[in-house]
Design a protein around this motif. Sequence first.
Motif, short mmCIF file in Angstrom:
data_model
loop_
_atom_site.label_atom_id
_atom_site.label_comp_id
_atom_site.label_asym_id
_atom_site.label_seq_id
_atom_site.Cartn_x
_atom_site.Cartn_y
_atom_site.Cartn_z
N TYR A 530 23.48 9.63 17.88
CA TYR A 530 22.54 10.49 17.14
C TYR A 530 21.64 11.31 18.06
CZ TYR A 530 24.12 7.69 13.23
OH TYR A 530 24.90 7.09 12.29
N GLY A 533 23.87 13.87 20.70
CA GLY A 533 24.56 15.06 20.23
C GLY A 533 25.94 14.85 19.64
N ASP A 536 25.91 15.35 15.70
CA ASP A 536 25.70 16.75 15.33
C ASP A 536 26.99 17.56 15.52
OD1 ASP A 536 23.54 18.75 14.57
OD2 ASP A 536 24.41 19.72 16.33
N THR A 537 27.82 17.18 16.48
CA THR A 537 29.05 17.91 16.76
C THR A 537 30.17 17.53 15.81
OG1 THR A 537 28.44 18.03 19.10
CG2 THR A 537 30.74 18.47 18.54
N VAL A 539 29.94 15.80 12.77
CA VAL A 539 29.50 15.36 11.45
C VAL A 539 30.51 15.72 10.36
CG1 VAL A 539 28.16 17.46 11.07
CG2 VAL A 539 27.55 15.36 9.85
N THR A 601 14.04 18.92 14.31
CA THR A 601 15.31 19.58 14.03
C THR A 601 16.19 18.64 13.22
OG1 THR A 601 16.24 18.79 16.12
CG2 THR A 601 15.21 20.97 16.13
N LEU A 603 19.67 16.98 12.29
CA LEU A 603 20.99 16.67 12.82
C LEU A 603 22.06 17.09 11.82
CD1 LEU A 603 20.35 13.07 14.24
CD2 LEU A 603 20.43 15.21 15.52
N GLY A 604 23.04 17.85 12.28
CA GLY A 604 24.12 18.30 11.39
C GLY A 604 23.67 19.25 10.30
N GLU A 605 22.63 20.03 10.56
CA GLU A 605 22.10 20.92 9.52
C GLU A 605 23.17 21.90 9.05
OE1 GLU A 605 18.31 23.92 8.74
OE2 GLU A 605 18.72 23.15 10.76
N GLN A 623 16.23 13.26 6.58
CA GLN A 623 16.46 12.65 7.90
C GLN A 623 15.34 11.67 8.24
OE1 GLN A 623 18.13 15.03 11.21
NE2 GLN A 623 16.20 14.61 12.25
#
Length: 691
Positions: A530, A533, A536-537, A539, A601, A603-605, A623
Motif C-alpha cells: 500500500y 505503490g 496503486d499500480t 488495483v 492522496t 490510492l487507486g483513485e 480510505q
Amino acid sequence: MSSPQDPDTGTAEDGAEPEVVGEAGSVVAPRNPAVFGVLTVFAAALAALVAAMVTALSADQALSALGIPDPGPVTVYGLRVVRVIADLSGALTVGSLLFAAFLVPPGRDGLLSVGGYRAVRRASDAAVVWAVCALLLVPLTVADTTGQALGDVWQPEVLWRAIPQIDVAGAWRTTAIFALVVAAGCRLALRWGWTPLLLGGALLTLMPLVLTGHSSSGGSHDVATNSLMLHVVAASLWVGGLFAVLAHALRRGTDTDVAARRFSLVATVSFAVIAVSGVINALVRLPLSDLLDSTYGRLVLAKAAALVVLGVLGYRQRRTALPALAADPGNRAALIRFAGVEVLVFAITLGLAVGLGRTPPPPTGVVPTPAEVELGYNLAGPPTVARLLFDWRFDLIFGTLSIVLAVLYLLGVRRLRLRGDKWPVGRTIAWLSGCVVLLLATSSGVGRYGPAMFSVHMGAHMALSMLAPILFALGGVVTLALRALPPAGRDGVPGPREWILAAVHNPVSRFLTQPVVASVIFVAGFYALYLGGIFDTYVDSHAAHLLMNLHFLLSGYLFYWVVIGIDPKPRQVQPLTKLAMVFGTLPFHAFFGIALMSMTTVLGEWFYRGLGLGWNIDLLDDQRNGGSFAWASGEVPLVVVMLALLIQWSRSDERLAKRTDRAADRDNDAELAAYNAMYAELARRDGQVRK
C-alpha cells in the motif's frame, strides 16, 4: 562388451525386448522407451491437425469479429500448431514433476529414485520446448493481433514496442522466462525435496496466459478467470500425469502399481474439477440458446463429449488395469492399453481447446457498465449490513478452498473417532471458524464490495491476515493429519504423512519460522503493497487481488503458527520470544493504519473513479475508514493471542506437574527424597563446623 543395465529392472537398455511373463503368468508389455516418444509425437500431430481443422472453420469468423485484416496462413495456422506444442509441453512438464514429487517414492537417502530422476529430466526437456514455443508465440501473437504479416513484425524494435501493448504477447514472454527457470531447476535437482517446489514453479508458469485473453475481460470475467485457472491446472495435472505414468510403465519402472493407484485419485479429482469449471466457464460466455446455433457452442459440446469419453476410459482403467496391477505389479498391459487410448483422446481434446480459445463467443448485445467491465459484475448500491452479509458472489478459488479445508478436517476427525481416539472439540471449532471467516471475507458481500471500495477491501484483508490465521493455527491441522494418516512404516512407500513431516522439518520451513523472518513477512507486506505503490499500480488486476489474498492468508498463518500454533514446528520458540513477536509487530500495524488515515492522496483513485459509483464519491474518506480498520484490527488479535498463550502456558504447567507426579509414583518420590537428603547432609556438616 555388455549393454548398460537399467537400474529399474536390471535388464539391458538398448533395443526392444521380447515378451515377458508376469508373476501370475500373465503377459507383460515389453519395455521399449521409443514407443513413448513416437506416441507423444503422434499425439502432438493429432492435436495440431484438430486445431487446424477448427481454425479453418472459425478463422474468418474470428477475424471478422475482431475487425482485423487477415495476417496470412502462416500466422493463422502456425500460431495454432505452435500453441498445441506449447500446451502439450507445459502439461508434460507439470505431469512429470507431479510424478517425481508424489506418485513414486524417493530413495531412502532422500535422493530421487531412478524413475523420479527420469521424470525430472523429462520435465526439463519439456520445459525447454515449452519456452521455445512461448518465444515463437510472441511474434505470432503480435502478427495475429495486428493483422500484419509475420515478416513485418519479426523485427526486434517492432516486437519491443508491441509486447507492452498486447497482453497475450507479454504473457507468452513471461511464460518463456518461467519455463526456462523451471528447466534449469530440473537439471540441477537430484533430491526429492526440490520436486514439490519445481512442481509449484511449473504450475505458476501456466498462470500468465490464464490471466489474459477473453476470459479476463468483459462481464463475469472474475468467475471466468477463476474457473479457467482451475480448469487449466486440473487438465495439466491429468494430461501430464497420464503421460508420465505411461512413460514409466513402458520402461517397466518400479512401483508402477503405486504410481497408477495414486494417479487414479489425481485423475478422478481432475475430472470433477474440469467438468465443473468447464460448465461454469461456458455458461459465463455462452447462453444456452446458442449452444447448438454457434460454432463456439458446438465446440463446447465436442469438448464435453471428449470429456465423457475420457471419464469412461478412466472408469475402465480403475476397474481393469488397477486390479491387474494389484494382483501382479508386473502386469502393465491393461494400463498401457487404456493409457494409450486416453492419450489420443486427450490430443483431440487439446486440439479442440486451442481452436475454441481463438473462436469468439456469440455476441450478447448487452453493453456492460463501467463497473461490470472492471469488476466483472454490477453492485446493487452502497454497502449495507444486509448487503455485506447476504449479497454473495462465490469465489471459486478461496470459497472452494474454505469448503475443501473444512471437509478434509472433518474427515480427519471422523477417522480418529472411528478408531477410538479423541480430538479436542475446541480445535475443531477453531478450524471451522477460520474456514467461515475465509468464506465470508472472499465470497459474501464483503468479497463482492472489496474490489470496489478501499474500506471494505481493507476490512477483508484484516480478516484474512489477523483473524482467520489465528483460528487456523489453533485448529492444529498438521497434528490432526499426522494422527489420522497411516504411517508408511520402515519398508513401506512414503505417503502423505511422510510428505507433511518433510515439509515441516525442511530447511525452508526452519528459515521461515525464525521469529524475525516470520515477523518481517507478516508486517512488511502491508507497507510494500500500500505504501510502496504496488496496490496503486495493480488495483485493477484480478490476479493481483488473488495474490494479495493469498499473501495475507499465508503470512498471517506463518506468524501465528510460530506464536500460538499447537502443531509441531521445525524450531522451538521460547514464550518470551513469542510475546516479543506479538508486541513488536503491534506498533507497526498501528503506524500503518495511522499512515493511511493521514494520507492526502487516494490510492487507486484512477480505478475507483472509473467505476462510476455515484454513492462512493468521497474516496479519501473511504480510505481513512480503511486506515481506521487497519489501526483497530490489531486489538482483537492481541486479546485472542494473549488468551491463547495463557491457556497454553497453564496447560503446559499442568502437563509438567502430571509428569512429575507420575515419575514420583514410579520411584516413590526418589527425587524429593534425594533433595531432602542433600539438605540434611548440608545441615549436618554445618552443625559439625559450628562445634
